[in-house]
Design a protein around this motif. Structure first.
Motif, mmCIF file in Angstrom:
data_model
loop_
_atom_site.group_PDB
_atom_site.id
_atom_site.type_symbol
_atom_site.label_atom_id
_atom_site.label_comp_id
_atom_site.label_asym_id
_atom_site.label_seq_id
_atom_site.Cartn_x
_atom_site.Cartn_y
_atom_site.Cartn_z
ATOM 1 N N GLN A 102 0.833 -1.203 0.000
ATOM 2 C CA GLN A 102 0.000 0.000 0.000
ATOM 3 C C GLN A 102 0.868 1.253 0.000
ATOM 4 N N ASP A 193 -1.878 -4.323 -3.221
ATOM 5 C CA ASP A 193 -2.535 -3.554 -2.162
ATOM 6 C C ASP A 193 -2.762 -2.117 -2.637
ATOM 7 N N GLU A 194 -3.979 -1.813 -2.975
ATOM 8 C CA GLU A 194 -4.377 -0.491 -3.476
ATOM 9 C C GLU A 194 -3.450 0.013 -4.579
HETATM 10 MG MG LIG Z 1 -4.814 -0.977 3.722
#
Ligand SMILES: [Mg+2]
Ligand SMILES: Nc1ncnc2c1ncn2[C@@H]1O[C@H](COP(=O)(O)OP(=O)(O)O)[C@@H](O)[C@H]1O
Lengths: 272, 328
Positions: A102, A193-194
């Protein structure tokens, strides 16, 4: 349709296979905080599986459990039909599970090319002494790895920054380099992650296209976390919805979109 | 050429060679610091430990003889053989790798994620522990080390310079050999870190632990590797210094000479360690030569530290470090 163990065919005609990764009753606690509460779900071969939910829902924690960075207190992880013993992150990576973070984790002091090259470390067989003594083998291996890396660099359209130190790149490109490094490992399962967080509209569109292309061309199974409902609905085959560490929905984008619990959870955070 | 200039040239040459040794010790610090963020206070003691082990093995000393004799009432001290230098060096290297493994598995592994100051304290403990182990294994008396390196005045340089300047330079053969070996060592380290799988992994770990894990690198393997390489560097430094001034406790104090080098070169830069070492080596010899007589000499004791302090004030990131900009 989803229950057939041999898989299913998507609307756009892609073949989805059997279950490759199965999370069974995972519970993860940090002191008093329960980040994941008794969650089960599976990921099928060749599919794009999304995990969505509001901030703090436990999405990243789930990805960290899959990649071995967090060890759950309860539950089992099954990979390719086998129960996985507790593993360190590097062992998980060597099993063919690559990931991005992320908050981008790149080797800031290295060039783009060197960063992507680290994704190939596990394909470098020649040991220390072999490399010193038996130059031929080491050189052949180096050439093969270089070719694989260049292919991915072309694929993600980052040729123009190959030699640039990563620390000088803007955020959007860093995210793409991180994806390139993960792809260089030719993973069986790719965890993102994102991947689109903090990007502008154009960058988001590029990234969406790359994710779809990766899945399409290499047949890579992908699990991704995304905050933005719209993006997820376009990209993914199936979606897990989390809220406060619990699973509140699991199904196709359409099924999830019409789930009342999901609507409530999202309305609550729609404006954050 | 004027006499002063000729003398100064000789001083600079000698300074360069001293600087190479400083650089070598500093390099050991940089390797570990880069890979793990640990400032290894024990680097100097590691050089002492390596040199003592080398002498002990070469002389066929029985390790822990005192202890064994005290417990079993025996009187053994030597096996009665001598080990050739090259073989002894290899065996010492094996001991240094074993030490690296022990450090990782018994100490550092349990301190992952701790504050840097805690890790630093651990290495202070390690330094004293290692010193004790070295004494217990090999005895604490001063030893001479001779692995067959040439020593004494280099006659050829003396003759040649005498022929040209009418003044013969005094350059020690050992210094020349040390310089060549150090240069080879540095080149080998650079090649290792650039072109081998393990070297690449080492650089990756030095850069970002999480990212390194995610591409399948075992941190603890790399840390054992890094401590082993630092042990190897310590061994080389120990051989040079031990040959020059005998193997004794003061050898571990060469680590203190590496501190100003690190302040100059930066804690994370390999070229920094080398250039820093050379600057300090030449600087202190030249300063002693030019200013020493005016202030009563012995400037070599403090010059390096003052230079490092001045550097700290004006360029705290060192010669090669990136400019530090406070995030607000
Ligand atoms: Mg997160
Ligand atoms: N390493 C950690 N230590 C302590 N608490 C953590 C840690 N990682 C996550 N948490 C907590 O777990 C919960 C879920 O976090 P996270 O998985 O990051 O959520 P999301 O990715 O869905 O935003 C949060 O309450 C967070 O504070």
């Amino acid at each position: 349709m989803l229950d057939a163990s041999e898989g299913y065919i998507t609307e756009d005609g892609r073949k989805i296979g059997g279950v490759v990764m199965e999370m069974k009753n995972i519970t993860l606690r940090f002191g008093g905080v329960v980040a994941i509460k008794d969650i089960s779900f599976d990921i099928r071969e060749g599919e794009i599986r999304a995990i969505i939910g509001p901030n703090g829902a436990g999405k990243s924690s789930m990805l960290n459990v899959i990649s071995g960075f967090y060890v759950p207190q309860e539950g089992e992880v099954w990979f390719h039909g086998q129960k996985r013993p507790p593993m360190r992150p590097y062992e998980v990576a060597r099993q063919g599970i690559a990931r991005t973070f992320q908050n981008i984790a790149l080797f800031e002091g290295m060039s783009v090319l060197d960063n992507v090259m680290t994704g190939r470390l596990n394909y470098m067989q020649a040991g220390l002494f072999a490399q010193a003594i038996w130059r031929g083998k080491a050189e052949r291996e180096e050439t093969e790895n270089r070719e694989a890396v260049e292919k991915i660099i072309d694929f993600l359209e980052i040729q123009h920054i190959r030699k640039t130190p990563v620390s000088r790149l803007p955020y959007g490109l860093k995210k793409r380099v991180e994806l390139a490094r993960a792809l260089a490992a030719e993973p069986k399962l790719l965890l993102l992650d994102e991947p689109m967080a903090g990007m502008n509209v154009e960058e988001k569109e590029d990234m969406s296209r790359f994710i779809l292309d990766v899945n399409d061309e290499f047949g890579t199974t992908i699990a991704l976390i995304e905050h933005d409902m719209g993006v997820v609905m376009d990209l993914s085959d199936r979606v897990v919805v989390m809220d406060y560490g619990k699973k509140i929905g699991d199904g196709t984008p359409d099924e999830v979109r019409n789930n009342q619990e999901v609507i409530d959870a999202y309305l609550g955070v729609a404006h954050d | 050429m004027s006499d002063q200039l000729i003398y100064a040239t000789e001083v600079i040459l000698n300074g360069l060679m001293a600087g190479v040794l400083y650089a070598l010790v500093a390099l050991g610090f940089v390797l570990i610091y880069k890979a793990s963020g640990i400032f290894n206070y024990a680097q100097g003691v590691m050089a002492l430990f390596a040199a003592m082990t080398l002498v002990g093995i070469m002389n066929g000393q029985v390790p822990f003889a005192h202890l064994i004799n005290a417990i079993f009432g025996a009187h053994i001290t030597h096996f009665g053989w001598n080990v050739p230098a090259l073989l002894a060096i290899l065996m010492t290297m094996a001991v240094m790798v074993l030490m690296a493994w022990c450090v990782q598995h018994f100490v550092m592994r349990h301190l992952v994620g701790q504050e840097p100051i805690i890790l630093f304290m651990a290495t202070i403990g390690l330094a004293y522990f290692l010193e004790g182990v070295a004494d217990l294994m090999w005895g604490s008396e001063i030893k001479t080390l001779d692995v067959g390196l040439p020593q004494g005045l280099n006659v050829w340089i003396d003759d040649t310079t005498y022929g040209i300047f009418g003044y013969g330079f005094f350059i020690d053969n050992l210094d020349i050999v040390a310089t060549v070996i150090a240069a080879i060592l540095v080149a080998a380290l650079v090649a290792f870190s650039q072109y081998t799988k393990q070297g690449r992994a080492m650089r990756a770990v030095a850069d970002d632990h999480q990212a390194a894990l995610s591409v399948g690198i075992s941190l603890s393997f790399i840390w054992v590797l890094v401590w082993s390489v630092a042990g190897f560097v310590a061994l080389v430094a120990g051989i040079m210094w031990g040959t020059k001034s005998g193997v004794q406790f003061s050898l571990s104090l060469i680590a203190l000479k590496a501190l100003p080098v690190l302040m100059l070169g930066g804690f994370t830069s390999i070229p920094g360690a080398i250039v820093g070492g050379l600057i300090i080596g030449v600087g202190e010899k030249l300063f002693e030569f030019a200013i020493g007589p005016l202030v009563g000499g012995a400037t070599e004791n403090w010059f390096a530290y003052v230079l490092a302090l001045i550097f700290l004030v004006f360029r705290p990131q060192g010669l090669f470090g990136e400019k530090i900009i406070e995030r607000v």
